[in-house]
Design a protein around this motif. Sequence first.
Motif, PDB file in Angstrom:
ATOM      1  N   THR A 284      11.035   3.983   4.737  1.00 12.79           N
ATOM      2  CA  THR A 284       9.987   3.744   3.740  1.00 12.79           C
ATOM      3  C   THR A 284       8.713   3.262   4.404  1.00 12.79           C
ATOM      4  N   LEU A 285       8.843   2.381   5.400  1.00  8.16           N
ATOM      5  CA  LEU A 285       7.667   1.896   6.124  1.00  8.16           C
ATOM      6  C   LEU A 285       6.907   3.055   6.760  1.00  8.16           C
ATOM      7  N   ALA A 286       7.618   3.941   7.439  1.00  9.84           N
ATOM      8  CA  ALA A 286       6.965   5.053   8.134  1.00  9.84           C
ATOM      9  C   ALA A 286       6.268   5.981   7.149  1.00  9.84           C
ATOM     10  N   ARG A 287       6.906   6.242   6.019  1.00  7.18           N
ATOM     11  CA  ARG A 287       6.314   7.158   5.047  1.00  7.18           C
ATOM     12  C   ARG A 287       5.091   6.541   4.376  1.00  7.18           C
ATOM     13  N   HIS A 288       5.183   5.269   4.035  1.00  6.79           N
ATOM     14  CA  HIS A 288       4.041   4.621   3.408  1.00  6.79           C
ATOM     15  C   HIS A 288       2.861   4.529   4.367  1.00  6.79           C
ATOM     16  N   ASP A 289       3.114   4.008   5.569  1.00  3.40           N
ATOM     17  CA  ASP A 289       2.012   3.795   6.507  1.00  3.40           C
ATOM     18  C   ASP A 289       1.423   5.109   7.002  1.00  3.40           C
TER      19      ASP A 289
ATOM     20  N   ARG B   6      17.693   2.515   0.941  1.00  5.83           N
ATOM     21  CA  ARG B   6      16.273   2.769   0.658  1.00  5.83           C
ATOM     22  C   ARG B   6      15.767   1.718  -0.314  1.00  5.83           C
ATOM     23  N   TRP B   7      14.826   0.907   0.133  1.00  6.19           N
ATOM     24  CA  TRP B   7      14.357  -0.182  -0.710  1.00  6.19           C
ATOM     25  C   TRP B   7      12.983  -0.654  -0.256  1.00  6.19           C
ATOM     26  N   VAL B   8      12.276  -1.285  -1.191  1.00  8.99           N
ATOM     27  CA  VAL B   8      11.011  -1.946  -0.870  1.00  8.99           C
ATOM     28  C   VAL B   8      10.827  -3.105  -1.836  1.00  8.99           C
TER      29      VAL B   8
ATOM     30  N   PHE C 232       1.162  -3.691   4.277  1.00 11.06           N
ATOM     31  CA  PHE C 232       0.215  -4.154   3.267  1.00 11.06           C
ATOM     32  C   PHE C 232      -0.349  -2.953   2.497  1.00 11.06           C
ATOM     33  N   ALA C 233      -0.889  -3.243   1.315  1.00 16.55           N
ATOM     34  CA  ALA C 233      -1.530  -2.207   0.495  1.00 16.55           C
ATOM     35  C   ALA C 233      -2.586  -2.875  -0.376  1.00 16.55           C
ATOM     36  N   HIS C 234      -3.320  -2.054  -1.128  1.00 14.32           N
ATOM     37  CA  HIS C 234      -4.369  -2.561  -2.023  1.00 14.32           C
ATOM     38  C   HIS C 234      -3.776  -2.839  -3.399  1.00 14.32           C
ATOM     39  N   GLY C 235      -2.785  -3.702  -3.479  1.00 17.19           N
ATOM     40  CA  GLY C 235      -2.150  -4.038  -4.740  1.00 17.19           C
ATOM     41  C   GLY C 235      -0.851  -3.284  -4.928  1.00 17.19           C
ATOM     42  N   ALA C 236      -0.045  -3.762  -5.898  1.00 20.55           N
ATOM     43  CA  ALA C 236       1.269  -3.174  -6.133  1.00 20.55           C
ATOM     44  C   ALA C 236       1.175  -1.734  -6.632  1.00 20.55           C
TER      45      ALA C 236
ATOM     46  N   ARG D 270       1.609   5.320  -3.975  1.00 15.27           N
ATOM     47  CA  ARG D 270       1.651   6.039  -2.699  1.00 15.27           C
ATOM     48  C   ARG D 270       3.091   6.400  -2.332  1.00 15.27           C
ATOM     49  N   LEU D 271       4.010   5.453  -2.506  1.00 14.64           N
ATOM     50  CA  LEU D 271       5.403   5.716  -2.160  1.00 14.64           C
ATOM     51  C   LEU D 271       6.007   6.816  -3.025  1.00 14.64           C
ATOM     52  N   LEU D 272       5.775   6.740  -4.330  1.00 12.13           N
ATOM     53  CA  LEU D 272       6.344   7.759  -5.214  1.00 12.13           C
ATOM     54  C   LEU D 272       5.763   9.132  -4.929  1.00 12.13           C
ATOM     55  N   ALA D 273       4.471   9.183  -4.583  1.00 14.96           N
ATOM     56  CA  ALA D 273       3.843  10.468  -4.273  1.00 14.96           C
ATOM     57  C   ALA D 273       4.417  11.068  -3.000  1.00 14.96           C
ATOM     58  N   VAL D 274       4.784  10.222  -2.049  1.00 14.63           N
ATOM     59  CA  VAL D 274       5.362  10.704  -0.796  1.00 14.63           C
ATOM     60  C   VAL D 274       6.831  11.075  -0.971  1.00 14.63           C
ATOM     61  N   GLU D 275       7.561  10.256  -1.718  1.00  9.25           N
ATOM     62  CA  GLU D 275       9.007  10.423  -1.839  1.00  9.25           C
ATOM     63  C   GLU D 275       9.413  11.553  -2.781  1.00  9.25           C
ATOM     64  N   LEU D 276       8.666  11.728  -3.867  1.00 10.39           N
ATOM     65  CA  LEU D 276       9.095  12.602  -4.949  1.00 10.39           C
ATOM     66  C   LEU D 276       8.141  13.761  -5.145  1.00 10.39           C
TER      67      LEU D 276
END
Length: 439
Positions: A303-308, A277-279, A150-154, A160-166
Amino acid sequence: MATQYGIRGTTAKGIAASVERGVAEGALGPGMALPPVRRLADELGVSPGTVATAYKELRRRGIVVTRGRGGTVVAPAPAVASRRPPKVPAGLRDLAGGHPDPRLLPALAPPTQLSPGARSHRASPRLERLEDAVRDWLRPDGVPVEHVTFAHGALDLIGRLLAVELRPGDAVAMEDPGYHHLLDLVAALGLRIVPVAVDDEGVRPEALRGALRAGARAVVCSPRAQNPYGGGFSPARRDALVEVLRSEPDVLVVENDHASAIAGAPLRTLTSAGLDRWVHVRTVSKFLGTDLRWAAAACDPVTLARHDGRLLLTSGWVSHLLQATVLGLLNDTATRALVARAEETYAERRGALLRELGERGIAAHGVSGMNLWVPVRDESAVVNGLRSYGWWIAAGARFRLSSEPGVRISVAELEPADAARLASDFASVLGESEATYGG
């Protein structure tokens, strides 16, 4: 050229801070040019390298952009200033906001039982019953549901994902025209946007292939109710996109199903194709309430591990009060019936305006969702012309990267009985524009 605001500083950090302060205070507006590196260096008595370093830091943080021979300018939506939509003039029908019809939203009632005392939910950030409800929601559409979060909106989740991934400077393939807040977010993260053309079936495969060849390390797309164009994946388009993506298994595919329950089109998801790799992201604000800043996502385990992991270090979890409210609405029979009625109503309103425009020879796009995209030659002429008839619509400039001009019309609150009048006024405005500018 920025002549009204004096940039100060003797170090790269100081110069960058001075520019940022000017942008935040409004003295340096979007699109305003900064002095050339050598000229500013001479004015401040520093080396050109110091100014270049300051500009590089400002670009990395999404405050300025470089336009080749056009020099360095303040970003269209700088990360230190909020770009809000224009205020709707008094007396006009607002068809620009893209918001749901309030009459088709359930009454929000938080649960009566709250968590006792002050405690951390980091050990159990998600309500198990809501996780189960999300899996039941996604599974029938073919989305793999082994890993959900879960997150606080899309926007919160995607950012958060883009900041972690890239890393700043990395490329992201983005729909063009696309959702302006997403475009602004990617730019604010210091990432490079590669435009990907769309049509009534969503992202075009050849455009996506070109973006991947250009080095895109992530793709953000909408499988239906694409904003602002209204496209939705057909089975053939979905298969063609999967074929393109298989050639780049390390690319993160972000599928933003923001309208889901009221999209008016079936989901043809990319996530069921076995990509590495997908979400898949879903929100509820369009059909349960705009104050419910909550998103559910299914994704691959990495992706789950990186986001959470990043969520754990920031807000920690999504409010259990918010989760319980969403759970109650998702399980409520009356709410489900209301959402189904909303989907039918939006489809009827969208179809009515499409028909009325088509009968007057005006091409428009919108096979799903709550918006129509109408190509025009002059956005300002159409927006201002319809304003004189009492309508307020959105100019397409804030949604576009390199695509052709157009305007977005939100049909959520446009009754079918009003569609004919709007289409007639639209035709009149186009006629007036042609008479003024020719052809």
